[in-house]
Scaffold this motif. Structure first.
Motif, PDB file in Angstrom:
ATOM      1  N   PRO A 184       0.809  -1.222   0.000  1.00  0.00           N
ATOM      2  CA  PRO A 184       0.000   0.000   0.000  1.00  0.00           C
ATOM      3  C   PRO A 184       0.847   1.279   0.000  1.00  0.00           C
ATOM      4  O   PRO A 184       0.555   2.215  -0.750  1.00  0.00           O
ATOM      5  CB  PRO A 184      -0.842  -0.127   1.266  1.00  0.00           C
ATOM      6  N   LEU A 185       1.912   1.325   0.805  1.00  0.00           N
ATOM      7  CA  LEU A 185       2.739   2.540   0.830  1.00  0.00           C
ATOM      8  C   LEU A 185       3.569   2.697  -0.443  1.00  0.00           C
ATOM      9  O   LEU A 185       3.833   3.824  -0.876  1.00  0.00           O
ATOM     10  CB  LEU A 185       3.641   2.572   2.064  1.00  0.00           C
ATOM     11  N   ALA A 237      -3.390   6.216   2.937  1.00  0.00           N
ATOM     12  CA  ALA A 237      -3.783   7.465   2.273  1.00  0.00           C
ATOM     13  C   ALA A 237      -3.484   8.671   3.146  1.00  0.00           C
ATOM     14  O   ALA A 237      -2.984   9.694   2.664  1.00  0.00           O
ATOM     15  CB  ALA A 237      -5.271   7.423   1.912  1.00  0.00           C
ATOM     16  N   GLU A 238      -3.781   8.576   4.442  1.00  0.00           N
ATOM     17  CA  GLU A 238      -3.482   9.690   5.355  1.00  0.00           C
ATOM     18  C   GLU A 238      -1.984   9.959   5.411  1.00  0.00           C
ATOM     19  O   GLU A 238      -1.551  11.111   5.445  1.00  0.00           O
ATOM     20  CB  GLU A 238      -4.040   9.407   6.754  1.00  0.00           C
ATOM     21  N   LEU A 239      -1.180   8.902   5.425  1.00  0.00           N
ATOM     22  CA  LEU A 239       0.274   9.090   5.386  1.00  0.00           C
ATOM     23  C   LEU A 239       0.686   9.755   4.071  1.00  0.00           C
ATOM     24  O   LEU A 239       1.581  10.598   4.047  1.00  0.00           O
ATOM     25  CB  LEU A 239       0.993   7.754   5.571  1.00  0.00           C
ATOM     26  N   GLY A 240       0.014   9.386   2.996  1.00  0.00           N
ATOM     27  CA  GLY A 240       0.288  10.012   1.699  1.00  0.00           C
ATOM     28  C   GLY A 240      -0.023  11.499   1.711  1.00  0.00           C
ATOM     29  O   GLY A 240       0.741  12.310   1.179  1.00  0.00           O
ATOM     30  N   VAL A 241      -1.146  11.871   2.319  1.00  0.00           N
ATOM     31  CA  VAL A 241      -1.509  13.289   2.421  1.00  0.00           C
ATOM     32  C   VAL A 241      -0.473  14.038   3.252  1.00  0.00           C
ATOM     33  O   VAL A 241      -0.019  15.123   2.875  1.00  0.00           O
ATOM     34  CB  VAL A 241      -2.921  13.477   3.017  1.00  0.00           C
ATOM     35  N   ALA A 270      -9.540  10.211  -2.320  1.00  0.00           N
ATOM     36  CA  ALA A 270      -9.137   9.738  -3.650  1.00  0.00           C
ATOM     37  C   ALA A 270      -8.106   8.617  -3.535  1.00  0.00           C
ATOM     38  O   ALA A 270      -8.197   7.597  -4.234  1.00  0.00           O
ATOM     39  CB  ALA A 270      -8.583  10.894  -4.470  1.00  0.00           C
ATOM     40  N   MET A 271      -7.134   8.788  -2.642  1.00  0.00           N
ATOM     41  CA  MET A 271      -6.113   7.753  -2.477  1.00  0.00           C
ATOM     42  C   MET A 271      -6.696   6.499  -1.821  1.00  0.00           C
ATOM     43  O   MET A 271      -6.363   5.385  -2.222  1.00  0.00           O
ATOM     44  CB  MET A 271      -4.933   8.296  -1.670  1.00  0.00           C
ATOM     45  N   THR A 272      -7.564   6.679  -0.830  1.00  0.00           N
ATOM     46  CA  THR A 272      -8.197   5.528  -0.174  1.00  0.00           C
ATOM     47  C   THR A 272      -8.982   4.715  -1.186  1.00  0.00           C
ATOM     48  O   THR A 272      -8.860   3.484  -1.240  1.00  0.00           O
ATOM     49  CB  THR A 272      -9.120   5.994   0.977  1.00  0.00           C
ATOM     50  N   GLY A 311       1.693   7.142  -6.478  1.00  0.00           N
ATOM     51  CA  GLY A 311       0.741   8.241  -6.633  1.00  0.00           C
ATOM     52  C   GLY A 311       1.398   9.586  -6.381  1.00  0.00           C
ATOM     53  O   GLY A 311       1.160  10.552  -7.103  1.00  0.00           O
ATOM     54  N   LEU A 312       2.235   9.647  -5.335  1.00  0.00           N
ATOM     55  CA  LEU A 312       2.941  10.901  -5.034  1.00  0.00           C
ATOM     56  C   LEU A 312       3.866  11.295  -6.177  1.00  0.00           C
ATOM     57  O   LEU A 312       3.957  12.477  -6.536  1.00  0.00           O
ATOM     58  CB  LEU A 312       3.728  10.764  -3.730  1.00  0.00           C
TER      59      LEU A 312
END
Length: 190
Positions: free
Chosen positions: A79-80, A148-152, A129-131, A86-87
């Motif tokens: 997932p990460l 997703a929260e870590l991505g944000v 969107a990421m979730t 995505g990032l």
């Protein structure tokens, strides 16, 4: 005023950020933003519902790019790792104009409770969107939401570091470094 001159949306964003910085968000009117951008009020409203939405310009595109990068990550990606893809995709769409506007937008948001609220909603939209993209890959809901929260957080920190910096690094390097820092931090939680 030019009615159909190209780049109106971008000029409106720059004009709004300049005015928010110069005189404050509350004191800035849509008419002033339109005048500074060299367009009519009706052109402003073709692009934005209100002045608060100017600072969310590009959110849909950013959400789409983040989700596309996640969906197109290799099947075996964690997932990460998918979030990192995505990032990278979203970061590639940011250029010098975004870097230049970053500190000014940050200052405008910091000075206005209304803009802080809108900024928080923007981050919620990015996380959703990421979730959704992660869940579409078969990642369980709680894991997808956490990733997703870590991505944000990584995007937010990476963007702040990138826009405050003058080195030659690109945004992707900053967002991926921030994600690595967060990944390491999560290992210390248990």
């Amino acid at each position: 005023m030019a009615r159909w001159e190209p780049g109106a949306r971008e000029r409106l964003v720059v004009a709004a950020v300049d005015l928010f910085t110069e005189q404050g968000y509350d004191e800035t009117t849509v008419a002033q933003i339109a005048e500074r951008a060299g367009v009519t009020r009706s052109t402003f409203f073709r692009h934005f519902a209100d002045k608060r939405e100017v600072l969310a310009a590009g959110q849909e595109t950013l959400s789409t790019l983040l989700a596309e990068g996640i969906r197109e990550a290799p099947t075996e990606a964690t997932p990460l790792e998918a979030v990192a893809a995505g990032l990278e995709r979203a970061s590639g769409a940011m250029g010098p104009a975004n870097r230049e506007l970053g500190p000014r937008i940050k200052a405008a948001v910091a000075a206005s409770a209304e803009l802080q609220e809108r900024d928080a909603l923007k981050h919620v939209g990015l996380a959703v969107a990421m979730t959704d993209a992660l869940v579409g890959r078969g990642v369980p809901g709680p894991t997808a939401r956490l990733a997703a929260e870590l991505g944000v957080l990584a995007f937010k920190q990476g963007f702040a570091d990138w826009s405050d910096g003058t080195d030659g690094t690109d945004l992707a390097q900053h967002t991926l470094a921030a994600l690595d820092d967060l990944r390491a931090a999560t290992a210390t939680l248990s």
